[in-house]
Design an enzyme around this catalytic site. Sequence first.
Site: not given
Ligand code: NDP
Ligand code: 2IT
Length: 449
Positions: A122, A162
């Site tokens: 990461k 992420d």
């Molecule tokens: P994005 O940046 O697309 O979206 C994040 C969302 O969460 C936004 O709505 C953001 O609001 C909100 N958010 C972020 N930080 C905070 C906080 N501290 N408090 C409240 N709200 C918060 O990210 P993703 O959707 O990609 O990721 C969301 C979660 O999923 C994370 O935990 C990530 O690690 C996990 N994840 C992502 C994957 C991927 O493929 N993208 C895969 C597996 C897991 P704001 O815009 O106001 O910051």
């Molecule tokens: O938390 C996760 O699994 C991710 N942000 C996606 C990682 C990836 O390599 O696609």
Amino acid sequence: MEEILAAVIDRDPEQKEFHQAIREFLLSIGPVVARHPEYGQQAVLARIVEPERMIMFRVPWMDDLGAVHVNRGYRVEMNSAIGPYKGGLRFHPSVNLSIIKFLAFEQVFKNSLTTLPLGGAKGGADFDPKGRTDAEVMRFCQAFMAELFRHIGEDTDVPAGDIGVGAREIGYLFGMYKKLRNKFTGVLTGKGLGWGGSLIRPEATGYGVVYFASEMLGLRGETMEGKCCLLSGSGNVAQYTAEKMLQLGGKVLTMSDSSGSIFDEDGIDAGKLAYIKELKNVRRGRIREYSERYPRSVYVATDPALDYNPLWLHQADCAVPGATHNEINVRDAQHLVDGGVRLVCEGANMPATPEAVAVFKEHRILYGPAKAVNAGGVTVSGLEMAQDSTRISWPREEVDRRLRLIMKDIHRTCLEAAAAYGLEGDYLAGANIAGFIKVADAMLDQGLV
Ligand code: NDP
Ligand code: 2IT
């Protein structure tokens, strides 16, 4: 187990999120290590909790007004026993070494569950893309890659998105990597469809969450049809979780961002979801605007003085936290139980505190842990790598079919691994056990490296 945890805490006393992830993992792994003395003899646990490599670097960049900023960049390469390092990059002001280490640690076992040859890593930076222009984000990404490029490669370490890193950022990062290396390779995943990306990668994490939830419900003879769901977040994971839920006949009542949450009693339907995608992905606006566009919905601003999130107070059948770590505390968990929620699937990484997870367990809530539930994203990243290396792109249906099969497989693997240790139905233990055994055996096979 206690010695390992004590040593981890002693070595880096301030890394609270990392300790939390290690503690939860060790609690599940105890019986496995007891049954496999060779793991103890070869100090597999002491090795697995220490990153293979940690890179920290200065990222200097200039904003549109000519002011110079300095951020800190990170890449934690946790484990490469079963494949090249793989995992996302997070750009968020909260990013520090503890958070990147916890995410890298979780990624090792998640990637192991996907059945694909992927190690765990990461990275990211304490850079806040919010309010920055495209030009500023581009310059930041270029400055970040100007150092990261020497540590990554398609067979070494393959970053992805992420929080705060989506299609735009991957584009700028890839462009800089290509320029510096003079090589067009699959060094990043989540690329644009016209230049090496995979169909379904944007959708993969959210779709995978709902495929996993459907498997859990299926064992009870139920489906998503007619289920009311509470969702948090409004980014990549939340948007596509909502999309798949709607496709399967579910009703989505809530979404949020860090400023607040919206509750729509009528349900966020496909048209409203399209509005949210445009709001978030194109205009980069705030979720508050939803309640102005759809006045029958209610917006509640985040109140830092509250020790619970009002979003989790609503009555529903299912909940999917899709924003960030520790967003569900013990009070939120109790609110979910009181509101009738019977299934909690973790879209975000480590979104529930250990005390919240204990509440789910006590009330026999169907609880799907992040490293299993949200593995769909990295799964399709692995499929993107396969397509890149063969220079062939698969049709949408093919990628979706493979994603669905792998999520089904992960679900079954979790249950089987738990049952092998007398922990029937414990998805958390099952995910940790199955993810761990594959990595630990590979480490034994490869000797002390
Ligand atoms: P994005 O940046 O697309 O979206 C994040 C969302 O969460 C936004 O709505 C953001 O609001 C909100 N958010 C972020 N930080 C905070 C906080 N501290 N408090 C409240 N709200 C918060 O990210 P993703 O959707 O990609 O990721 C969301 C979660 O999923 C994370 O935990 C990530 O690690 C996990 N994840 C992502 C994957 C991927 O493929 N993208 C895969 C597996 C897991 P704001 O815009 O106001 O910051
Ligand atoms: O938390 C996760 O699994 C991710 N942000 C996606 C990682 C990836 O390599 O696609």
